[in-house]
Design a protein around this motif. Structure first.
Motif, PDB file in Angstrom:
ATOM      1  N   ILE A   1       0.834  -1.203   0.000  1.00 12.67           N
ATOM      2  CA  ILE A   1       0.000   0.000   0.000  1.00 12.67           C
ATOM      3  C   ILE A   1       0.868   1.253   0.000  1.00 12.67           C
ATOM      4  CG2 ILE A   1      -1.607   1.345   1.413  1.00 12.67           C
ATOM      5  CD1 ILE A   1      -2.862  -1.338   2.254  1.00 12.67           C
ATOM      6  N   VAL A   2       1.902   1.261   0.825  1.00 14.66           N
ATOM      7  CA  VAL A   2       2.813   2.413   0.881  1.00 14.66           C
ATOM      8  C   VAL A   2       3.445   2.644  -0.491  1.00 14.66           C
ATOM      9  CG1 VAL A   2       5.008   3.210   1.817  1.00 14.66           C
ATOM     10  CG2 VAL A   2       3.270   2.274   3.345  1.00 14.66           C
ATOM     11  N   LYS A   3       3.883   1.595  -1.131  1.00 13.87           N
ATOM     12  CA  LYS A   3       4.504   1.709  -2.462  1.00 13.87           C
ATOM     13  C   LYS A   3       3.521   2.279  -3.477  1.00 13.87           C
ATOM     14  CE  LYS A   3       6.710  -1.015  -6.116  1.00 13.87           C
ATOM     15  NZ  LYS A   3       7.130  -2.374  -6.553  1.00 13.87           N
TER      16      LYS A   3
ATOM     17  N   VAL B   1      11.045   1.587  16.192  1.00  9.67           N
ATOM     18  CA  VAL B   1      10.743   1.646  14.766  1.00  9.67           C
ATOM     19  C   VAL B   1      11.804   2.498  14.084  1.00  9.67           C
ATOM     20  CG1 VAL B   1       9.076   2.400  13.020  1.00  9.67           C
ATOM     21  CG2 VAL B   1       8.265   1.429  15.188  1.00  9.67           C
ATOM     22  N   GLU B   2      12.366   2.012  12.999  1.00 10.82           N
ATOM     23  CA  GLU B   2      13.381   2.759  12.264  1.00 10.82           C
ATOM     24  C   GLU B   2      12.723   3.765  11.340  1.00 10.82           C
ATOM     25  OE1 GLU B   2      17.443   1.893   9.629  1.00 10.82           O
ATOM     26  OE2 GLU B   2      15.986   0.283  10.020  1.00 10.82           O
TER      27      GLU B   2
ATOM     28  N   LYS C   1      12.403   5.556  16.531  1.00 11.88           N
ATOM     29  CA  LYS C   1      11.278   6.056  17.310  1.00 11.88           C
ATOM     30  C   LYS C   1      10.570   4.881  17.972  1.00 11.88           C
ATOM     31  CE  LYS C   1      10.480  10.354  14.777  1.00 11.88           C
ATOM     32  NZ  LYS C   1       9.476  11.257  14.134  1.00 11.88           N
ATOM     33  N   ARG C   2       9.675   5.203  18.895  1.00  8.88           N
ATOM     34  CA  ARG C   2       8.980   4.179  19.663  1.00  8.88           C
ATOM     35  C   ARG C   2       7.537   4.070  19.192  1.00  8.88           C
ATOM     36  NH1 ARG C   2      10.387   7.764  24.639  1.00  8.88           N
ATOM     37  NH2 ARG C   2       9.744   9.179  22.965  1.00  8.88           N
ATOM     38  N   ALA C   3       7.129   2.836  18.875  1.00 12.71           N
ATOM     39  CA  ALA C   3       5.768   2.637  18.383  1.00 12.71           C
ATOM     40  C   ALA C   3       4.735   3.044  19.427  1.00 12.71           C
ATOM     41  CB  ALA C   3       5.560   1.181  17.975  1.00 12.71           C
TER      42      ALA C   3
ATOM     43  N   SER D   1       3.743   7.309   6.226  1.00  9.94           N
ATOM     44  CA  SER D   1       4.621   6.438   5.449  1.00  9.94           C
ATOM     45  C   SER D   1       5.881   7.150   5.010  1.00  9.94           C
ATOM     46  CB  SER D   1       3.875   5.888   4.231  1.00  9.94           C
ATOM     47  OG  SER D   1       3.510   6.952   3.354  1.00  9.94           O
ATOM     48  N   GLU D   2       5.832   8.487   4.926  1.00 10.66           N
ATOM     49  CA  GLU D   2       7.003   9.260   4.531  1.00 10.66           C
ATOM     50  C   GLU D   2       8.111   9.208   5.583  1.00 10.66           C
ATOM     51  OE1 GLU D   2       5.615  13.170   3.755  1.00 10.66           O
ATOM     52  OE2 GLU D   2       4.487  12.622   1.951  1.00 10.66           O
ATOM     53  N   GLU D   3       7.723   8.913   6.836  1.00  8.34           N
ATOM     54  CA  GLU D   3       8.713   8.830   7.914  1.00  8.34           C
ATOM     55  C   GLU D   3       9.475   7.514   7.892  1.00  8.34           C
ATOM     56  OE1 GLU D   3       7.505  10.121  11.990  1.00  8.34           O
ATOM     57  OE2 GLU D   3       5.509  10.030  11.107  1.00  8.34           O
ATOM     58  N   LEU D   4       8.821   6.453   7.446  1.00  3.34           N
ATOM     59  CA  LEU D   4       9.337   5.106   7.674  1.00  3.34           C
ATOM     60  C   LEU D   4      10.351   4.697   6.640  1.00  3.34           C
ATOM     61  CD1 LEU D   4       5.936   3.374   8.501  1.00  3.34           C
ATOM     62  CD2 LEU D   4       7.657   4.185  10.120  1.00  3.34           C
ATOM     63  N   ILE D   5      11.261   3.833   7.057  1.00  4.06           N
ATOM     64  CA  ILE D   5      12.225   3.237   6.156  1.00  4.06           C
ATOM     65  C   ILE D   5      11.728   1.842   5.790  1.00  4.06           C
ATOM     66  CG2 ILE D   5      14.596   2.386   5.912  1.00  4.06           C
ATOM     67  CD1 ILE D   5      15.468   4.585   7.831  1.00  4.06           C
TER      68      ILE D   5
END
Length: 242
Positions: free
Chosen positions: A189-191, A220-221, A227-229, A238-242
Motif C-alpha cells: 500500500i505504501v509503495k 521503529v526505524e 522512534k517508539r511505536a 509512510s514518509e517517515e518510515l524506512i
C-alpha cells in the motif's frame, strides 16, 4: 492516560480465535490509540497492548486474537469480572486536517483499530477489508454502518472479491489512505501510494512491555532516527518510515 480497574460489560468470541471485549471507561480516546490490559490475578507478568476498536457510552471496546498466555487468559473473563486498563496510549490517526476522500484498508486482525476511525470519519471513507477466507470474516456489517462503501476481499473468494485487498484499491481516487494489517500488505500500500502521490498513514503492530516509551522494546526505524511505536506511534506517516 490513567490506570483504572474496569468492569467488563461483554467478552465474546466472534470468529476463529477472535474476541470482542467491552469494558467500562470514561475519558477521551482518539482513533488509533491503544490500552495496556492486565488481569487482576497477575496470571501473566506484562500487560498486553490492544488497540481500541470502538468507544461510546462510557465504554471502550477491544478486538483481539488469542495468541499466547496473556490474551488466552483475557478471553476467559466474563461479564462483571474486572480488568486493569492503562491508557489511552500513543498517537492516533490525525483526522482533523484531512482533505478529500479517504480509503481505510485493513487486513485480518489489523481491522481492529479501524472501526473507531471509520466512525469518526463518517461517510467520507471507503473501506477495504482483507481476510484469508469466509471463516475468518468479521465485523463487516459494523463497518458498513459508517463507511461510504465497504469492499470485502478473501484470498480464496469464499466471501466478497477474490484475491488480495491491495489489488482492489483505486489509489488515484483518494487523497489519503490509512491502513493497519500485515506488514507485507502495508508495504504494498505504501509503495502504491507513493507512486500515485497519495498520503498514507500506517498503524504498526509491535511487541510492547511498558506502553510509555521507557523500555525501548518497540523501536521503529525512521528517516529521522529510531522512534517508539508506543510513544511516537503506533500511527506513522509512510514518509517517515524506512
Amino acid at each position: 492516560m490513567k490506570v483504572v480497574k474496569s468492569r467488563i460489560r461483554e467478552n465474546i468470541k466472534i470468529s476463529n480465535r477472535i474476541h470482542r471485549l467491552t469494558c467500562e471507561f470514561t475519558g477521551d480516546i482518539k482513533p488509533g490509540q491503544f490500552f495496556m490490559l492486565k488481569t487482576l490475578d497477575n496470571s501473566f507478568l506484562l500487560p498486553r497492548p490492544i488497540s481500541v476498536n470502538d468507544s461510546c457510552d462510557n465504554t471502550v471496546t477491544f478486538l483481539y486474537r488469542t495468541e499466547g498466555k496473556g490474551t488466552t487468559k483475557i478471553s476467559t473473563l466474563r461479564e462483571d469480572d474486572e480488568l486493569q486498563l492503562f491508557g489511552p496510549l500513543g498517537n492516533g490517526f490525525a483526522i482533523d486536517s484531512l482533505d478529500g476522500k479517504t480509503a481505510v484498508v485493513g487486513g485480518g486482525i489489523g481491522i481492529a483499530p479501524l472501526l473507531y476511525l471509520v466512525k469518526a470519519l463518517g461517510k467520507k471513507a471507503d473501506v477495504y477489508l482483507g481476510f484469508k477466507d469466509s471463516e475468518n470474516v468479521y465485523l463487516v456489517e459494523e463497518f458498513r454502518k459508517y463507511a461510504d462503501k465497504t469492499i470485502v476481499v478473501t484470498e480464496d473468494g469464499s466471501d466478497g472479491e477474490k484475491g488480495f485487498v491491495t489489488d482492489f484499491i483505486s489509489y488515484k481516487e483518494y487523497e489519503t489512505v490509512m491502513t493497519c494489517g500485515p506488514e507485507i500488505m502495508m508495504n504494498k500500500i505504501v509503495k502504491n501510494c507513493l507512486e500515485n502521490n497519495v498520503k498514507c498513514y500506517v498503524s504498526l503492530e509491535r511487541r510492547m512491555a511498558c506502553g510509555m516509551g521507557v523500555c525501548l522494546g518497540c523501536t521503529v526505524e525512521t528517516k529521522s532516527g529510531n522512534k517508539r511505536a508506543c510513544k511516537d506511534g503506533p500511527v506513522f506517516s509512510s514518509e517517515e518510515l524506512i
